[in-house]
Design an enzyme around this catalytic site. Sequence first.
Site, PDB file in Angstrom:
ATOM      1  N   LYS A   1      -1.165  47.050  68.100  1.00  0.00           N
ATOM      2  CA  LYS A   1       0.202  46.777  68.574  1.00  0.00           C
ATOM      3  C   LYS A   1       0.338  46.956  70.080  1.00  0.00           C
ATOM      4  CE  LYS A   1       2.716  47.222  64.270  1.00  0.00           C
ATOM      5  NZ  LYS A   1       3.594  48.017  63.408  1.00  0.00           N
TER       6      LYS A   1
ATOM      7  N   ARG B   1      -2.175  51.121  57.831  1.00  0.00           N
ATOM      8  CA  ARG B   1      -2.166  49.644  57.730  1.00  0.00           C
ATOM      9  C   ARG B   1      -2.926  49.093  58.936  1.00  0.00           C
ATOM     10  NH1 ARG B   1       0.828  45.309  59.474  1.00  0.00           N
ATOM     11  NH2 ARG B   1       1.155  43.678  57.913  1.00  0.00           N
TER      12      ARG B   1
HETATM   13  C1  9MG Z   1       4.379  44.304  57.890  1.00  0.00           C
HETATM   14  N1  9MG Z   1       4.196  45.331  58.895  1.00  0.00           N
HETATM   15  C2  9MG Z   1       3.913  45.130  60.216  1.00  0.00           C
HETATM   16  N2  9MG Z   1       3.843  46.310  60.843  1.00  0.00           N
HETATM   17  C3  9MG Z   1       4.082  47.258  59.908  1.00  0.00           C
HETATM   18  C4  9MG Z   1       4.169  48.661  59.945  1.00  0.00           C
HETATM   19  O1  9MG Z   1       4.042  49.330  61.066  1.00  0.00           O
HETATM   20  N3  9MG Z   1       4.444  49.318  58.798  1.00  0.00           N
HETATM   21  C5  9MG Z   1       4.633  48.644  57.636  1.00  0.00           C
HETATM   22  N4  9MG Z   1       4.902  49.353  56.526  1.00  0.00           N
HETATM   23  N5  9MG Z   1       4.571  47.305  57.551  1.00  0.00           N
HETATM   24  C6  9MG Z   1       4.307  46.638  58.670  1.00  0.00           C
END
Ligand code: 9MG
Length: 277
Positions: A222, A256
């Site tokens: 990110k 994730r």
């Molecule tokens: C779909 N998505 C994109 N970024 C995310 C994040 O930080 N957390 C979660 N739960 N989903 C995300």
Amino acid sequence: MSLMSFGDKSLDLSLPHVMGILNVTPDSFSDGGAFNSLDSALRQTERMISEGASMIDVGGESTRPGASPVSLQQELDRVLPIVEAIKSRFDTIVSVDTSTPEVMLGAAKLHAGLINDVRALERQGALQAAAQTQLPLCLMHMKGMPQTMQEQPDYQAVVKEVSDYLLSRVIACEEVGITADKILLDPGIGFGKQLSHNLQLLQHTEDFKRLGFNVLIGVSRKTMIGDVLGLPVEERLHGTMGANAAAFARGARVFRVHDVKPHVDMLTLMSRIEREE
Ligand code: 9MG
């Protein structure tokens, strides 16, 4: 042991788990829609499972800053065939990254194991649909909506505001019969936050854990990583791992990520060191 059931499989959330990202959108921010054909999605799924992912997160709507909304039919058409194809070929948990009630219900019928909602079930009908599926949920905090969320987001006390919001969504869940043992919380790194907000939220991961829930963190590649390191999206792996390691040390247990193998290795070591007697 701290077992959580995800449909036909359970995970011990005293240990770390990697959620592999499978975006099936043409405009996802970091993989640029590289997995939007069924074949390539399945190849990527197979790779992430072989590298140790505990679950695969399938999303048909890009939530990157500035992304445009997707129609219901487009989202159904992108997500459901992939959920079905993954569940028929692999013994893994499929998480559906959606805020759309019809997608939640359709994916549950195809044996998805988790609803991952960046809007924390705020969309009309989502609470009721999620309750109907009886699936576990990830409730994420987002300030504003993807189209505009990065236009000067502001907080008085970001950790408290995000905690209060997430607890208010837990209460909303309980009101429709969703029990706390089915809920993961996520502070929503990058969703309506400036760099300092993201850093404070990661620094205070333990505060979310202390609310009594397992914590999921999504920081992979990110902007905040790029902002700290001054690096483009394709060079953010090491920074991502640093952020996830910090979150693990503060109690997060589901991560994730795009890059599964490096995270599985890193988290295996961190967890082993933590548990050695
Ligand atoms: C779909 N998505 C994109 N970024 C995310 C994040 O930080 N957390 C979660 N739960 N989903 C995300």
